[in-house]
Enzyme design. Structure first.
Site, PDB file in Angstrom:
ATOM      1  N   SER A 126      74.851  71.329 100.970  1.00 33.72           N
ATOM      2  CA  SER A 126      75.063  70.637 102.333  1.00 33.72           C
ATOM      3  C   SER A 126      75.776  69.400 102.451  1.00 33.72           C
ATOM      4  CB  SER A 126      73.529  70.366 102.882  1.00 33.72           C
ATOM      5  OG  SER A 126      73.525  69.483 103.993  1.00 33.72           O
ATOM      6  N   TYR A 151      64.826  66.247 101.223  1.00 34.19           N
ATOM      7  CA  TYR A 151      65.498  67.513 101.313  1.00 34.19           C
ATOM      8  C   TYR A 151      67.012  67.400 100.658  1.00 34.19           C
ATOM      9  CZ  TYR A 151      68.952  70.446 103.897  1.00 34.19           C
ATOM     10  OH  TYR A 151      70.114  71.377 104.096  1.00 34.19           O
ATOM     11  N   LYS A 155      69.112  69.385  97.223  1.00 32.21           N
ATOM     12  CA  LYS A 155      70.510  70.002  97.348  1.00 32.21           C
ATOM     13  C   LYS A 155      71.332  69.157  96.368  1.00 32.21           C
ATOM     14  CE  LYS A 155      69.926  72.906 100.783  1.00 32.21           C
ATOM     15  NZ  LYS A 155      69.933  74.220 100.236  1.00 32.21           N
TER      16      LYS A 155
HETATM   17  C1  UD1 Z   1      70.602  67.768 109.775  1.00 30.71           C
HETATM   18  C2  UD1 Z   1      70.087  67.140 108.608  1.00 30.71           C
HETATM   19  C3  UD1 Z   1      71.004  67.408 107.465  1.00 30.71           C
HETATM   20  C4  UD1 Z   1      70.791  68.975 107.225  1.00 30.71           C
HETATM   21  C5  UD1 Z   1      71.152  69.689 108.644  1.00 30.71           C
HETATM   22  C6  UD1 Z   1      70.716  71.089 108.459  1.00 30.71           C
HETATM   23  C7  UD1 Z   1      69.159  64.946 109.237  1.00 30.71           C
HETATM   24  C8  UD1 Z   1      69.387  63.500 109.527  1.00 30.71           C
HETATM   25  N1  UD1 Z   1      70.143  65.547 108.881  1.00 30.71           N
HETATM   26  O1  UD1 Z   1      71.729  67.413 110.039  1.00 30.71           O
HETATM   27  O2  UD1 Z   1      70.363  66.823 106.034  1.00 30.71           O
HETATM   28  O3  UD1 Z   1      71.654  69.358 106.243  1.00 30.71           O
HETATM   29  O4  UD1 Z   1      70.472  69.212 109.841  1.00 30.71           O
HETATM   30  O5  UD1 Z   1      71.127  72.034 109.828  1.00 30.71           O
HETATM   31  O6  UD1 Z   1      68.273  65.295 109.840  1.00 30.71           O
HETATM   32  N2  UD1 Z   1      70.335  65.533 117.971  1.00 30.71           N
HETATM   33  C9  UD1 Z   1      70.201  64.934 119.368  1.00 30.71           C
HETATM   34  N3  UD1 Z   1      68.903  65.538 119.496  1.00 30.71           N
HETATM   35  C10 UD1 Z   1      68.081  66.414 119.067  1.00 30.71           C
HETATM   36  C11 UD1 Z   1      68.566  66.977 117.752  1.00 30.71           C
HETATM   37  C12 UD1 Z   1      69.669  66.390 117.137  1.00 30.71           C
HETATM   38  O7  UD1 Z   1      70.598  64.292 119.712  1.00 30.71           O
HETATM   39  O8  UD1 Z   1      66.862  67.006 119.422  1.00 30.71           O
HETATM   40  C13 UD1 Z   1      71.572  64.978 117.573  1.00 30.71           C
HETATM   41  C14 UD1 Z   1      71.627  64.075 116.037  1.00 30.71           C
HETATM   42  O9  UD1 Z   1      71.192  62.911 116.564  1.00 30.71           O
HETATM   43  C15 UD1 Z   1      72.967  64.464 115.645  1.00 30.71           C
HETATM   44  C16 UD1 Z   1      73.462  65.779 116.179  1.00 30.71           C
HETATM   45  O10 UD1 Z   1      72.528  65.984 117.286  1.00 30.71           O
HETATM   46  O11 UD1 Z   1      73.907  63.453 116.091  1.00 30.71           O
HETATM   47  C17 UD1 Z   1      73.190  67.030 115.307  1.00 30.71           C
HETATM   48  O12 UD1 Z   1      71.748  67.000 114.696  1.00 30.71           O
HETATM   49  P1  UD1 Z   1      71.101  67.955 113.655  1.00 30.71           P
HETATM   50  O13 UD1 Z   1      71.235  69.539 114.416  1.00 30.71           O
HETATM   51  O14 UD1 Z   1      69.687  67.719 113.349  1.00 30.71           O
HETATM   52  O15 UD1 Z   1      72.060  67.978 112.333  1.00 30.71           O
HETATM   53  P2  UD1 Z   1      72.243  66.820 111.623  1.00 30.71           P
HETATM   54  O16 UD1 Z   1      71.378  65.593 111.790  1.00 30.71           O
HETATM   55  O17 UD1 Z   1      73.536  66.609 111.584  1.00 30.71           O
END
Ligand code: UD1
Length: 339
Positions: A126, A151, A155
């Protein structure tokens, strides 16, 4: 040794899409998955989509005796390792569960491989392994470590374990694939992401709001140093990601040693851009509210995908429009997942 590719965790989201891509590329497959967070129906649908006879072993990859029995039956030529726990928040609350499961499964698998002389190992790593000091676009040579959750550490630890194993076994080939943010689904709408409970990740949250299972999306932070203030990520269509595995497999079979590749598009997309594309392309509404930043989130993450392009000959081809359309088709056709 036969010619079959053994896939762990391929009843899950990325593994099932890779199974379809591999079967369509002409590879023989076998799948092992304990379905602790996935459904055997996904494997049935992989068979349905490809017409391939894909043997499925419902077993725990950490159970070395059971795994060795599967190795003796399948005689794999290569192993792709997708199984593992993946919920960031849960890993903070239950670190030992994550270290035990993610490391035990990998150790059993590598031990069976070494014992049986199986050379090629492809691992689902990841972008989370990149340290906070890395700057966008992330390159494979950038510093790793300083993970914000167990997590992520699993990795990185698995990357190290696999690299050490390759160094000690000159016939081995280890390919570590650092995924950016996989989204989308197979265009048939038959397989897709099926998270248990309330989704942690953005795209399944959006689709569940759109289908009416959740009330609204919380956008975590609108004051980041990004063009619209919301977080920027490198969303990659899971079918492109699956094709990246086909390319990585060819590479692994032809080489020895260990290599790391980013699998991303090289393009950053903000939360608001993704939500707006989803609404426009699909003609559905996704109500959202701005909420505080989520602990551990970074402002911007995207890949430099040049190494995979140059060495594997692979590039992501699908657009953000494809991603949101395919995610929605899967959710709409399967509102309750695999049932
Ligand atoms: C997350 C994990 C990462 C993992 C990946 C797997 C964290 C900090 N990181 O990545 O370790 O490898 O998932 O898929 O959790 N967001 C919202 N609202 C939500 C959900 C997300 O605004 O309900 C935003 C987040 O702040 C971010 C973006 O969407 O800016 C992507 O979030 P997400 O899909 O959870 O992925 P990552 O955080 O990049």
């Amino acid at each position: 040794m036969g010619s079959t590719i053994l896939l762990t965790g391929a009843a899950g989201y990325i593994g099932s899409h890779t199974a379809v891509a591999l079967a369509q590329a002409g590879y023989d497959l076998a799948i092992v998955d304990n379905c602790s967070n996935s459904s055997p129906i996904a494997v049935e649908r992989c068979r349905e989509l490809t017409g391939a006879d894909i043997p499925f072993y419902q077993a725990d990859v950490a159970d070395k005796a059971a795994l060795m029995e599967i190795f003796h039956q399948v005689k794999p030529a290569a192993v792709m390792h997708f199984s593992g726990y993946k919920a960031v928040g849960e890993s903070v609350a239950q670190p030992l569960k994550y270290y035990r499961n993610n490391l035990d499964t990998t150790l059993s698998l590598l031990e069976c491989m070494v014992q049986e002389g199986v050379g090629a190992f492809i691992f689902s790593s990841s972008a989370t392994v990149y340290g906070a000091n890395a700057t966008v676009p992330y390159r494979e040579s950038d510093p790793v470590g300083g993970c914000t959750n167990p997590y992520g550490w699993t990795k990185l630890m698995i990357e190290q374990i696999a690299q050490d194993t390759a160094a000690a076994n000159p016939n081995m080939s280890v390919v570590l694939l650092r995924y950016f943010n996989p989204v989308g689904a197979h265009e048939s709408g038959r397989i897709g992401e099926n998270p248990a409970g309330i989704p942690n990740n953005l795209m399944p949250y959006i689709t569940q709001v759109a289908v009416g299972k959740l009330d609204h999306l919380n956008i975590f932070g609108n004051d980041y140093d990004t063009p619209d203030g919301t977080g920027v990520r490198d969303y990659i269509h899971v079918v492109d990601l699956a094709q990246g595995h086909v390319a990585a497999l060819k590479y692994a079979i032809e080489h020895t040693g260990a290599e790391v590749f980013n699998l991303g598009t090289g393009r950053g997309v903000s939360v608001l851009e993704l939500v707006n594309a989803f609404q426009t392309v699909n003609g559905v509404s996704v109500p959202y509210e701005f909420a505080p930043r989520r602990a551990g989130d970074l402002a911007s993450v995207w890949a430099d995908p040049a190494k995979a392009r140059e060495i594997l000959g692979w590039t992501a081809e699908k657009t953000v429009e494809d991603m949101v359309a395919d995610s929605w088709r899967w959710q709409k056709n399967n509102p309750d997942g695999y049932v």
